[in-house]
Motif scaffolding. Structure first.
Motif, mmCIF file in Angstrom:
data_model
loop_
_atom_site.group_PDB
_atom_site.id
_atom_site.type_symbol
_atom_site.label_atom_id
_atom_site.label_comp_id
_atom_site.label_asym_id
_atom_site.label_seq_id
_atom_site.Cartn_x
_atom_site.Cartn_y
_atom_site.Cartn_z
ATOM 1 N N LYS A 178 111.282 79.920 84.961
ATOM 2 C CA LYS A 178 111.686 80.571 83.709
ATOM 3 C C LYS A 178 112.433 79.584 82.807
ATOM 4 O O LYS A 178 112.255 79.587 81.587
ATOM 5 C CB LYS A 178 112.554 81.781 84.003
ATOM 6 C CG LYS A 178 111.806 82.925 84.682
ATOM 7 C CD LYS A 178 112.714 84.118 84.895
ATOM 8 C CE LYS A 178 111.950 85.261 85.554
ATOM 9 N NZ LYS A 178 112.830 86.448 85.806
ATOM 10 N N LYS A 179 113.262 78.749 83.428
ATOM 11 C CA LYS A 179 114.002 77.765 82.637
ATOM 12 C C LYS A 179 113.055 76.715 82.071
ATOM 13 O O LYS A 179 113.214 76.268 80.926
ATOM 14 C CB LYS A 179 115.072 77.095 83.503
ATOM 15 C CG LYS A 179 116.032 76.223 82.712
ATOM 16 C CD LYS A 179 117.183 75.735 83.574
ATOM 17 C CE LYS A 179 118.179 74.941 82.745
ATOM 18 N NZ LYS A 179 119.316 74.458 83.572
ATOM 19 N N LEU A 180 112.053 76.322 82.844
ATOM 20 C CA LEU A 180 111.086 75.346 82.343
ATOM 21 C C LEU A 180 110.321 75.891 81.144
ATOM 22 O O LEU A 180 110.015 75.157 80.198
ATOM 23 C CB LEU A 180 110.106 74.962 83.456
ATOM 24 C CG LEU A 180 110.645 74.026 84.541
ATOM 25 C CD1 LEU A 180 109.607 73.848 85.641
ATOM 26 C CD2 LEU A 180 111.038 72.679 83.957
ATOM 27 N N ILE A 181 109.997 77.176 81.168
ATOM 28 C CA ILE A 181 109.310 77.806 80.035
ATOM 29 C C ILE A 181 110.174 77.726 78.774
ATOM 30 O O ILE A 181 109.687 77.405 77.679
ATOM 31 C CB ILE A 181 108.955 79.269 80.366
ATOM 32 C CG1 ILE A 181 107.858 79.326 81.437
ATOM 33 C CG2 ILE A 181 108.507 80.021 79.112
ATOM 34 C CD1 ILE A 181 107.567 80.713 81.960
ATOM 35 N N PHE A 208 116.865 64.081 79.267
ATOM 36 C CA PHE A 208 117.834 64.088 80.367
ATOM 37 C C PHE A 208 118.050 65.504 80.897
ATOM 38 O O PHE A 208 118.201 65.706 82.105
ATOM 39 C CB PHE A 208 119.154 63.471 79.900
ATOM 40 C CG PHE A 208 118.985 62.098 79.311
ATOM 41 C CD1 PHE A 208 118.690 61.001 80.105
ATOM 42 C CD2 PHE A 208 119.098 61.896 77.930
ATOM 43 C CE1 PHE A 208 118.522 59.738 79.564
ATOM 44 C CE2 PHE A 208 118.926 60.643 77.382
ATOM 45 C CZ PHE A 208 118.642 59.565 78.202
ATOM 46 N N TYR A 209 118.069 66.473 79.992
ATOM 47 C CA TYR A 209 118.194 67.872 80.403
ATOM 48 C C TYR A 209 116.978 68.289 81.226
ATOM 49 O O TYR A 209 117.098 68.975 82.251
ATOM 50 C CB TYR A 209 118.330 68.759 79.167
ATOM 51 C CG TYR A 209 118.707 70.189 79.453
ATOM 52 C CD1 TYR A 209 120.052 70.565 79.528
ATOM 53 C CD2 TYR A 209 117.735 71.163 79.628
ATOM 54 C CE1 TYR A 209 120.409 71.883 79.783
ATOM 55 C CE2 TYR A 209 118.078 72.480 79.883
ATOM 56 C CZ TYR A 209 119.419 72.836 79.952
ATOM 57 O OH TYR A 209 119.764 74.143 80.209
ATOM 58 N N TYR A 210 115.800 67.856 80.795
ATOM 59 C CA TYR A 210 114.565 68.164 81.525
ATOM 60 C C TYR A 210 114.591 67.536 82.917
ATOM 61 O O TYR A 210 114.265 68.197 83.917
ATOM 62 C CB TYR A 210 113.368 67.659 80.723
ATOM 63 C CG TYR A 210 112.077 67.639 81.501
ATOM 64 C CD1 TYR A 210 111.391 68.824 81.776
ATOM 65 C CD2 TYR A 210 111.545 66.433 81.966
ATOM 66 C CE1 TYR A 210 110.196 68.795 82.504
ATOM 67 C CE2 TYR A 210 110.357 66.404 82.682
ATOM 68 C CZ TYR A 210 109.692 67.595 82.949
ATOM 69 O OH TYR A 210 108.522 67.567 83.666
ATOM 70 N N THR A 270 116.834 69.374 85.195
ATOM 71 C CA THR A 270 116.261 70.664 85.584
ATOM 72 C C THR A 270 115.244 70.518 86.715
ATOM 73 O O THR A 270 115.137 71.401 87.579
ATOM 74 C CB THR A 270 115.587 71.336 84.376
ATOM 75 O OG1 THR A 270 116.564 71.538 83.351
ATOM 76 C CG2 THR A 270 114.984 72.686 84.750
ATOM 77 N N ILE A 271 114.491 69.416 86.737
ATOM 78 C CA ILE A 271 113.474 69.243 87.785
ATOM 79 C C ILE A 271 114.023 68.497 89.002
ATOM 80 O O ILE A 271 113.256 68.088 89.883
ATOM 81 C CB ILE A 271 112.221 68.530 87.254
ATOM 82 C CG1 ILE A 271 112.537 67.117 86.756
ATOM 83 C CG2 ILE A 271 111.575 69.358 86.150
ATOM 84 C CD1 ILE A 271 111.294 66.328 86.332
ATOM 85 N N GLY A 272 115.367 68.309 89.042
ATOM 86 C CA GLY A 272 115.991 67.813 90.266
ATOM 87 C C GLY A 272 116.477 66.389 90.262
ATOM 88 O O GLY A 272 116.853 65.856 91.312
ATOM 89 N N TYR A 273 116.532 65.748 89.086
ATOM 90 C CA TYR A 273 117.006 64.370 89.025
ATOM 91 C C TYR A 273 118.497 64.314 88.694
ATOM 92 O O TYR A 273 119.028 65.171 87.983
ATOM 93 C CB TYR A 273 116.237 63.582 87.958
ATOM 94 C CG TYR A 273 114.869 63.144 88.380
ATOM 95 C CD1 TYR A 273 114.631 61.844 88.822
ATOM 96 C CD2 TYR A 273 113.785 64.028 88.350
ATOM 97 C CE1 TYR A 273 113.356 61.432 89.204
ATOM 98 C CE2 TYR A 273 112.518 63.636 88.743
ATOM 99 C CZ TYR A 273 112.311 62.337 89.169
ATOM 100 O OH TYR A 273 111.053 61.938 89.557
ATOM 101 N N GLU A 274 119.152 63.287 89.231
ATOM 102 C CA GLU A 274 120.532 62.980 88.850
ATOM 103 C C GLU A 274 120.677 61.473 88.815
ATOM 104 O O GLU A 274 120.343 60.785 89.785
ATOM 105 C CB GLU A 274 121.532 63.582 89.848
ATOM 106 C CG GLU A 274 122.980 63.373 89.424
ATOM 107 C CD GLU A 274 123.966 64.050 90.369
ATOM 108 O OE1 GLU A 274 124.830 63.339 90.908
ATOM 109 O OE2 GLU A 274 123.848 65.267 90.560
ATOM 110 N N ASN A 275 121.177 60.957 87.683
ATOM 111 C CA ASN A 275 121.252 59.512 87.475
ATOM 112 C C ASN A 275 119.891 58.849 87.735
ATOM 113 O O ASN A 275 119.802 57.787 88.357
ATOM 114 C CB ASN A 275 122.328 58.890 88.369
ATOM 115 C CG ASN A 275 123.713 59.206 87.869
ATOM 116 O OD1 ASN A 275 124.004 59.118 86.679
ATOM 117 N ND2 ASN A 275 124.591 59.607 88.781
#
Length: 469
Positions: A107-110, A84-86, A89-94
């Motif tokens: 940088k956050k994905l790394i 869910f955190y991933y 981070t890539i732009g999903y909500e619900n």
């Protein structure tokens, strides 16, 4: 006959981590390989491919052993909940992509991928420790002298409730009270699960009242884990007898509770913990809010899944600060853990364990001193703070070994699976399902083990247990 160990199959446990490490230059692919790797580990361990499943009991009748429930809850919570955190981070909500042109922070994905590789490694090492010492059937030191387990479990449930209440009023022994509270909950659930197939109405009524009382207390606690665990444990105990009923009733019920609990807990804490309302009044307001199908509720549930179900957000902060600005803790954590074993009655000025652990949180900038929060690092995060990847490998392997050896000892002392693993291991060592910070973990393991030995000795003295031939 002991289950054979095939070392080459243990190596397969680490393939997801190895492949995800090879793909570290491609963070999203690395994350997905490491994340799906935990499901791969579940599959090859719980089906007996790495090491055969113990043959002393049917599969449904040994689900409380470390290979199954402990691994499922610990690794499921620690390794699988990060999805869910991933997605956030890539732009999903619900579960909906808000903007197709959205570009996530590279940088956050790394960092997310690095965390997931640590989780995958920790999972593989943890289950390796379990499997290496998973030797059944256990040579029993004691055996039961009674065949009426339904009545025995009911007696234990009632007595442990009384013992828990007694120690709650003894200064300095609150930890013992907590141990017996957890034991009484498991005993009541087991007693109910045994009484239902036997249609023993008095047992069903008494154990049912105890179960509902524990469930009600869980709802008024403001914590989500006891509510989920109470239903999960009852479902596991009933599953061997009522497979279809458990599947069609408890699975949807657990999913429903999982969906409404985030909002319920948030609203409950806002009203009850602030002192504005009683726990009962706050619970009514929280239930109404939880079943309100509004956008606010959906956002609250998503926020729970992203930031509170998983510990990855805090692990990222630890990776950013240790060892860059904060050194690995190494021997300091060990010395503090040993300190925690000393009862305060013998050391009145003993440093507060909570304060010692929270210093790691403050040093990482996760929270500021003086804030009324409790954000203690979870086990894999603490293992990283101990000594990075090496710390995760050593600590998680030891964790799996300890969990399995305790379960074996419990079955040896209490005449087998029902009293040993299902009751004593699951009751006194329930914290192993989730993991704790170092200091709390060592303290809980040590004193729960002492309590287990004392209970075994007591049952032997009153002739419920007798020495095996």
């Amino acid at each position: 006959m002991r289950n054979p160990i095939r070392i080459e199959r243990f190596f397969v446990l680490y393939l997801p981590w190895i492949f995800s490490w090879i793909l570290s230059s491609f963070p999203q692919s690395s994350y997905l390989v490491a994340w799906s790797g935990s499901f791969f580990i579940f599959l090859i361990t719980m089906t007996g491919w790495v090491k055969p499943i113990p043959a002393d009991r049917n599969l449904g009748e040994q689900l409380m052993r470390p290979l199954f429930l402990t691994q499922l809850i610990f690794a499921g919570y620690m390794c699988c909940s990060t999805i869910f955190y991933y997605l956030d981070t890539i732009g999903y909500e619900n579960f909906h992509l808000l903007n197709h042109l959205f570009k996530p922070d590279p940088k956050k994905l790394i960092l997310i991928a690095q965390c997931q590789r640590y989780y995958c490694l920790g999972h593989a090492v943890f289950v390796s420790g379990i499997l290496l010492f998973m030797n059944y059937p256990v040579k029993k030191k004691y055996i039961l002298q009674t065949v009426n387990l339904a009545d025995l479990l009911l007696y234990i449930a009632v007595i442990t409730v009384l013992v828990s209440a007694f120690f709650a009023f003894v200064p300095g022994l609150e930890q013992v009270s907590t141990q017996f509270t957890a034991l009484s909950f498991i005993a009541a659930t087991l007693a109910l699960a045994f009484a239902i197939p036997l249609q023993q109405l008095p047992n069903i009524i008494i154990s049912g009242v105890l179960f509902l009382f524990n469930f009600y207390k869980s709802f008024l606690s403001g914590y989500k884990e006891p509510i989920i665990v109470s239903l999960l444990v009852l479902a596991i105990f009933l599953y061997p007898v009522y497979k279809r009923t458990v599947t069609f009733i408890f699975v949807p019920l657990l999913l429903l509770i999982f969906m409404v609990l985030p909002t319920y807990n948030q609203v409950f804490r806002q009203n009850a913990w602030s002192g504005n309302l009683s726990a009962e009044a706050a619970s009514k307001i929280a239930l109404n809010a939880a079943f309100d199908n509004s956008e606010e509720v959906k956002y609250s549930n998503w926020g729970f899944l992203v930031f509170r179900l998983s510990e990855i957000d805090m692990l990222i902060k630890y990776l950013q600060t240790t060892p860059k600005t904060v050194d690995f803790y190494e021997m300091k954590m060990i010395s503090q853990s040993v300190q925690s074993l000393i009862p305060r009655v013998f050391w009145p000025n003993k440093p507060n364990t909570e304060d010692l652990v929270m210093k790691r949180v403050y040093n990482a900038g996760i929270a500021a001193e003086g804030m009324n929060v409790s954000a203690k690092p979870a086990l894999i995060a603490d293992a990283y703070l101990f000594e990075g990847g090496i710390g995760i490998f050593l600590i998680l392997f030891l964790y799996g070994v300890v969990a399995q050896l305790i379960a074996l000892k419990a079955e040896s002392l209490f005449g087998g699976y029902i009293l040993g693993t299902a009751l004593i291991y699951s009751g006194l060592f329930q914290f192993l399902w989730r993991g704790l910070s170092f200091e709390f973990l060592l303290n809980s393991v040590f004193w729960s083990y002492i309590t287990m030995l004392l209970i075994a000795r007591f049952l032997f003295i009153i002739r419920i247990l007798k020495k095996a031939d």
